[in-house]
Design a protein around this motif. Structure first.
Motif, PDB file in Angstrom:
ATOM      1  N   ARG A 166      79.972  18.847  96.344  1.00 57.56           N
ATOM      2  CA  ARG A 166      81.335  19.376  96.265  1.00 57.56           C
ATOM      3  C   ARG A 166      81.323  20.613  95.383  1.00 57.56           C
ATOM      4  O   ARG A 166      81.225  20.520  94.163  1.00 57.56           O
ATOM      5  N   ARG A 167      81.421  21.772  96.000  1.00 60.05           N
ATOM      6  CA  ARG A 167      81.326  23.029  95.256  1.00 60.05           C
ATOM      7  C   ARG A 167      82.647  23.440  94.622  1.00 60.05           C
ATOM      8  O   ARG A 167      82.667  24.301  93.750  1.00 60.05           O
ATOM      9  N   SER A 168      83.722  22.857  95.052  1.00 58.40           N
ATOM     10  CA  SER A 168      85.015  23.196  94.449  1.00 58.40           C
ATOM     11  C   SER A 168      85.671  21.914  93.950  1.00 58.40           C
ATOM     12  O   SER A 168      85.561  20.860  94.570  1.00 58.40           O
ATOM     13  N   GLY A 169      86.328  22.046  92.829  1.00 57.22           N
ATOM     14  CA  GLY A 169      86.979  20.888  92.231  1.00 57.22           C
ATOM     15  C   GLY A 169      87.182  21.110  90.751  1.00 57.22           C
ATOM     16  O   GLY A 169      86.725  22.108  90.173  1.00 57.22           O
ATOM     17  N   GLY A 170      87.864  20.191  90.113  1.00 59.35           N
ATOM     18  CA  GLY A 170      88.202  20.334  88.710  1.00 59.35           C
ATOM     19  C   GLY A 170      87.115  19.882  87.768  1.00 59.35           C
ATOM     20  O   GLY A 170      86.099  19.296  88.173  1.00 59.35           O
ATOM     21  N   TYR A 171      87.360  20.155  86.486  1.00 56.86           N
ATOM     22  CA  TYR A 171      86.421  19.855  85.400  1.00 56.86           C
ATOM     23  C   TYR A 171      87.051  18.775  84.514  1.00 56.86           C
ATOM     24  O   TYR A 171      88.178  18.910  84.062  1.00 56.86           O
ATOM     25  N   LEU A 172      86.297  17.702  84.253  1.00 53.35           N
ATOM     26  CA  LEU A 172      86.785  16.607  83.425  1.00 53.35           C
ATOM     27  C   LEU A 172      86.194  16.657  82.025  1.00 53.35           C
ATOM     28  O   LEU A 172      84.983  16.781  81.856  1.00 53.35           O
TER      29      LEU A 172
END
Length: 495
Positions: free
Chosen positions: A211-217
């Motif tokens: 998954r190259r796009s998404g948020g940071y936790l």
């Protein structure tokens, strides 16, 4: 299932019975002439429990400004201090490794490695919360109890336990070059060694490869991990909160924009790239375990997750899950040290209780020597994910000769490959060498609670810039033992 409930495994036979590891010894410690009645000791226990409860819940009401004094440590007759002469109790937190590896190495020490006359070592797992575990250990020390002999102590609490007289100084016999510099110095207080490095920790960035796009936790829950992550958010972002040799100088300057911009930025720069990702607001409710679950599921609060900040031990927690490998058994994630300095140094040391019975001193040091040997350190890393403190272990992986985990038949755990361990070791060492310690103050707990309350208030849009920077004096006071309470600074009302 928690580590406390997981059954231990039988040990392998064929090991030598006696192991001689002489490089550590205890320094002599003169007893302090402290008068404390039994009721006073009980009062200290109750007071500490109250403080722990307050730090975990809502902010207490305002009270007059006071200066904290080091608690009195009673001189308890050894015959009345409790404990079991037949056991050497090692107090620690939950074993969060895959497979309860810490428990296994303790069992192997008991049979067949320890000298026959030494008491059997018993691993006693306390609360999984760092804050609560600290309170439990300190409460018994203040009461003069010798229920715990060896403490697996978070590096953030070494100063408090050393200066308050809860633990004894230790000689390392000029073996300092065996250890990584940061973990070794974390156990040094006022020029003396009080803790032997046991496990190192520093932040790593985990990336989903599918998954190259998404948020940071991040982990911004209201506990010690929240403090660590807010400090890293500022300092990895180019700002500065702490300074000085002991990191006890507060340098929050409202005239500088870098601290505020770093704290309030909705972005996190990705390691080794110029790209950035959105930090998810769900991070405010995340601790280490919850963020690992969300990373596995690749979503948090219905939003996609592609990146996560966590400790190195999360690597094994992810690698052992079949969902995190593709059909060719390749990992679905990658790991990197943070981009630039500013990570917070974590980890633990092995410390010896001041109240340990004299007959247990030599056995305690023999056990500590074993737990810090290259064999055990390599195994704790390969099988459990606890980052080594010995330079030798990292050099072995760098040379392609590091140990792999050899579990017993019947284990359903998927262990990392040698290539995966080599990558993890390299990135972990890089992060540890760039990480910065938390303040060496016996009152660090007070600082941590206040700083976290103010930083969380900013993220919750309850605390203004003016109020956040106005906390600098109170933060400095907290590190020096002064309780801030003439007004609810960074409290619920944002003042």
């Amino acid at each position: 299932m928690t580590a406390w409930l997981r059954p231990g495994r039988r040990t392998r036979a064929g090991r030598p019975r006696n192991v001689r590891l002489p490089h550590l010894r205890l320094r002599n410690v003169h007893s302090r002439n402290v008068v404390a009645a039994g009721c006073g000791a009980l009062l200290m226990v109750l007071l500490l429990a109250w403080q722990a409860a307050m730090s975990a819940g809502p902010s207490p009401p305002a009270m007059p400004r006071t200066t904290l004094s080091p608690p009195s440590v009673p001189t308890t007759p050894q015959e009345n201090c409790g404990g079991n002469d037949a056991e050497l109790v090692v107090a620690t937190g939950d074993d969060v490794s895959t497979g309860s590896v810490r428990r296994e190495v303790i069992e192997e020490w008991n049979d067949p490695l320890k000298p026959p006359a030494d008491p059997r070592a018993k691993l006693l797992e306390l609360s999984g919360s760092t804050d609560v575990r600290r309170a439990q250990m300190a409460a018994l020390a203040q009461a003069g109890s010798c229920a715990y002999d060896v403490l697996v102590l978070d590096v953030a609490w070494v100063t408090e336990f050393a200066r308050h007289g809860y633990i004894r100084p230790i000689d390392l016999d000029d073996q300092d070059k065996r250890f990584l510099s940061g973990p070794l110095k974390a156990g040094q207080i006022d020029g003396r060694q009080y803790g032997v490095p046991f496990a190192a920790d520093a932040p790593l960035e985990f990336r989903r490869l599918d998954r190259r796009s998404g948020g940071y936790l991040l982990q911004l829950d209201d506990n010690e991990m929240g403090t660590i992550n807010f400090l890293e958010t500022i300092e990895l972002g180019g700002g500065k909160v702490l300074d000085g040799d002991d990191r006890t100088a507060i340098v929050l300057d409202r005239a500088r924009d870098d601290v505020w911009q770093a704290l309030t930025s909705p972005k996190r720069t990705l390691s080794s790239t110029e790209e950035s990702a959105d930090v998810l607001r769900e991070s405010l409710r995340m601790d280490e375990d919850a963020s690992v679950v969300a990373f596995k599921e690749s979503k948090a609060g219905g939003r996609p997750v592609a990146y996560m900040r966590n400790w190195p031990i999360a690597f094994h927690q992810l690698a052992s899950d079949p969902r995190m490998r593709d059909s060719a058994q390749k990992l679905r994630f990658d790991v990197h040290a943070p981009a630039g300095p500013g990570g917070v140094l974590g980890g633990s040391v092995l410390a010896v209780s001041r109240h340990i019975k004299p007959a247990k001193l030599a056995p305690a040091m023999r056990l500590i020597n074993r737990l810090t040997s290259p064999e055990v350190q390599g195994r704790l890393f390969a099988c459990g994910g606890y980052s080594p403190v010995l330079i030798e272990v990292y050099e072995r992986y760098e040379a392609g000769r590091g140990p792999r985990c050899r579990r017993q038949n019947g284990s359903d755990i998927t262990d990392p490959s040698l290539d995966e361990l080599e990558k993890l070791a390299a990135e972990t060492r890089k992060s540890i060498e760039h990480a910065r310690p938390r303040p060496k103050s016996p009152y660090y707990a007070q600082f941590s609670e206040l700083f976290r309350r103010c930083a969380r208030g900013v993220w919750e849009n309850k605390v203004s810039r003016e109020t956040f920077f106005a906390s600098a004096g109170a933060l400095e006071g907290a590190l020096n033992g002064r309780v801030q309470d003439d007004r609810p600074l960074c409290g619920k009302d944002g003042t």
